[in-house]
Motif scaffolding. Structure first.
Motif, PDB file in Angstrom:
ATOM      1  N   SER A 141       0.844  -1.201   0.000  1.00 38.17           N
ATOM      2  CA  SER A 141       0.000   0.000   0.000  1.00 38.17           C
ATOM      3  C   SER A 141       0.873   1.241   0.000  1.00 38.17           C
ATOM      4  N   TYR A 142       0.703   2.075  -0.991  1.00 38.12           N
ATOM      5  CA  TYR A 142       1.406   3.366  -1.134  1.00 38.12           C
ATOM      6  C   TYR A 142       2.916   3.213  -1.334  1.00 38.12           C
ATOM      7  N   GLY A 143       3.414   2.014  -1.521  1.00 37.58           N
ATOM      8  CA  GLY A 143       4.859   1.824  -1.568  1.00 37.58           C
ATOM      9  C   GLY A 143       5.453   1.603  -2.945  1.00 37.58           C
ATOM     10  N   LEU A 144       4.674   1.072  -3.871  1.00 36.43           N
ATOM     11  CA  LEU A 144       5.253   0.683  -5.155  1.00 36.43           C
ATOM     12  C   LEU A 144       5.813   1.876  -5.917  1.00 36.43           C
ATOM     13  N   ARG A 145       5.138   3.014  -5.865  1.00 37.01           N
ATOM     14  CA  ARG A 145       5.613   4.183  -6.619  1.00 37.01           C
ATOM     15  C   ARG A 145       6.911   4.758  -6.049  1.00 37.01           C
ATOM     16  N   ASN A 146       7.282   4.370  -4.830  1.00 42.84           N
ATOM     17  CA  ASN A 146       8.524   4.855  -4.238  1.00 42.84           C
ATOM     18  C   ASN A 146       9.717   3.942  -4.514  1.00 42.84           C
ATOM     19  N   MET A 147       9.479   2.811  -5.157  1.00 43.08           N
ATOM     20  CA  MET A 147      10.563   1.868  -5.405  1.00 43.08           C
ATOM     21  C   MET A 147      11.459   2.342  -6.551  1.00 43.08           C
ATOM     22  N   PRO A 148      12.798   2.166  -6.413  1.00 41.23           N
ATOM     23  CA  PRO A 148      13.686   2.482  -7.539  1.00 41.23           C
ATOM     24  C   PRO A 148      13.302   1.704  -8.789  1.00 41.23           C
ATOM     25  N   ASP A 149      12.905   0.439  -8.624  1.00 38.51           N
ATOM     26  CA  ASP A 149      12.477  -0.385  -9.750  1.00 38.51           C
ATOM     27  C   ASP A 149      11.204  -1.130  -9.344  1.00 38.51           C
ATOM     28  N   TRP A 216       3.207   9.271 -11.013  1.00 48.12           N
ATOM     29  CA  TRP A 216       2.913   7.841 -10.997  1.00 48.12           C
ATOM     30  C   TRP A 216       1.970   7.457 -12.130  1.00 48.12           C
ATOM     31  N   ALA A 217       2.214   6.304 -12.732  1.00 52.41           N
ATOM     32  CA  ALA A 217       1.411   5.851 -13.876  1.00 52.41           C
ATOM     33  C   ALA A 217       0.046   5.322 -13.459  1.00 52.41           C
ATOM     34  N   GLY A 218      -0.175   5.131 -12.175  1.00 51.70           N
ATOM     35  CA  GLY A 218      -1.491   4.733 -11.695  1.00 51.70           C
ATOM     36  C   GLY A 218      -1.872   3.317 -12.086  1.00 51.70           C
ATOM     37  N   ARG A 219      -3.178   3.087 -12.111  1.00 48.17           N
ATOM     38  CA  ARG A 219      -3.705   1.740 -12.304  1.00 48.17           C
ATOM     39  C   ARG A 219      -3.272   1.110 -13.623  1.00 48.17           C
ATOM     40  N   ASN A 220      -3.216   1.907 -14.689  1.00 47.39           N
ATOM     41  CA  ASN A 220      -2.795   1.346 -15.976  1.00 47.39           C
ATOM     42  C   ASN A 220      -1.349   0.876 -15.931  1.00 47.39           C
ATOM     43  N   GLY A 221      -0.496   1.691 -15.322  1.00 48.31           N
ATOM     44  CA  GLY A 221       0.902   1.320 -15.227  1.00 48.31           C
ATOM     45  C   GLY A 221       1.114   0.111 -14.336  1.00 48.31           C
TER      46      GLY A 221
END
Length: 251
Positions: A141-149, A216-221
């Motif tokens: 939750s809320y973490g994926l967009r903060n990942m380097p990859d 962030w690319a959101g749901r599509n990304g």
């Protein structure tokens, strides 16, 4: 009765160059007020969204009692506690020691009855130290967009999830309606830095959070990345006028 509709996602999202050590230090600085940040950035909907994640996993797992769940980027443990309170055996991991300090303190103060205690561990989500197929389900939750990859994170989450097990990804998103999108983006751009200045002079960290949501690319990304990393049955639903979304899939 309202019917929940999922749609397939498209598009891709390029990995963002972010430094894990900087991320860990930044989130440790703002850990004390992080839950308040999420409440305000979500227009007060954060707790409802987390309950929705728990409901989704409960349905996908046909009950959470005794299920082994990995909560990646667990932060202060709000998502982990919601799962544990439904009977799951939760392992929460995060790269920020400051976040985990609060999570462990909250766990010691708020544990309900005789439920299984949550295990909190400090790990890089792109290199999880768990055995293959270790968990019945995984969530972030809320973490994926903060990942380097982000792809590396999703791939490793798939590795540690049993075959057929579900993943649920919750994060902020972009409203479809242009007027609502403009209002929400303006609100976020004003409120988040103001919070940073109010709570300890961390305005830059809060501006980063605003920028990270905007980029962030959101749901599509997320849907595209899930497919690229081997997840299947990928779908999503939007929340609260599309200011957030939940993506789900199976290993």
């Amino acid at each position: 009765m309202r019917v929940t509709r999922y749609r397939d996602g498209m598009n891709t999202h390029e990995p963002q160059a972010k430094n894990p050590e900087r991320q860990a230090a930044m989130f440790s600085r703002i850990a004390r007020h992080y839950d308040l940040i999420n409440d305000l950035a979500s227009l007060g909907r954060d707790r409802t969204w987390r309950r929705t994640v728990t409901d989704e996993l409960e349905r996908a797992c046909h009950g959470l009692d005794g299920r082994e769940i990995l909560d990646v980027a667990c932060g202060t443990g709000a998502s982990s506690r919601a799962l544990a309170n439904r009977g799951a055996a939760v392992t929460g991991c995060d790269i920020s020691p400051g976040m985990l300090d609060i999570a462990r303190r909250e766990e010691s103060e708020d544990r309900r009855g005789a439920r299984t205690p949550i295990r909190y561990e400090c790990h890089d989500a792109q290199r999880l130290p768990f055995a293959d197929r270790r968990f019945d389900a995984v969530t972030i939750s809320y973490g994926l967009r903060n990942m380097p990859d982000p792809r590396a994170t999703l791939a490793d989450m798939r590795r540690v999830c049993r075959a057929g097990g579900p993943i649920i990804v919750l994060d902020f998103d972009t409203p479809n309606n242009p007027v609502w999108r403009a209002i929400y983006e303006r609100y976020r751009a004003i409120v988040l830095p103001a919070l940073g200045d109010l709570f300890g002079g961390n305005g830059d960290a809060y501006r980063y959070l605003d920028v990270s949501i905007d980029a962030w690319a959101g749901r599509n990304g997320v849907a595209a990345m899930l497919r690229e990393t081997g997840w299947h049955d990928v779908a999503y639903r939007t929340l609260s006028g599309s200011i957030a979304s939940i993506c789900r899939a199976r290993a």
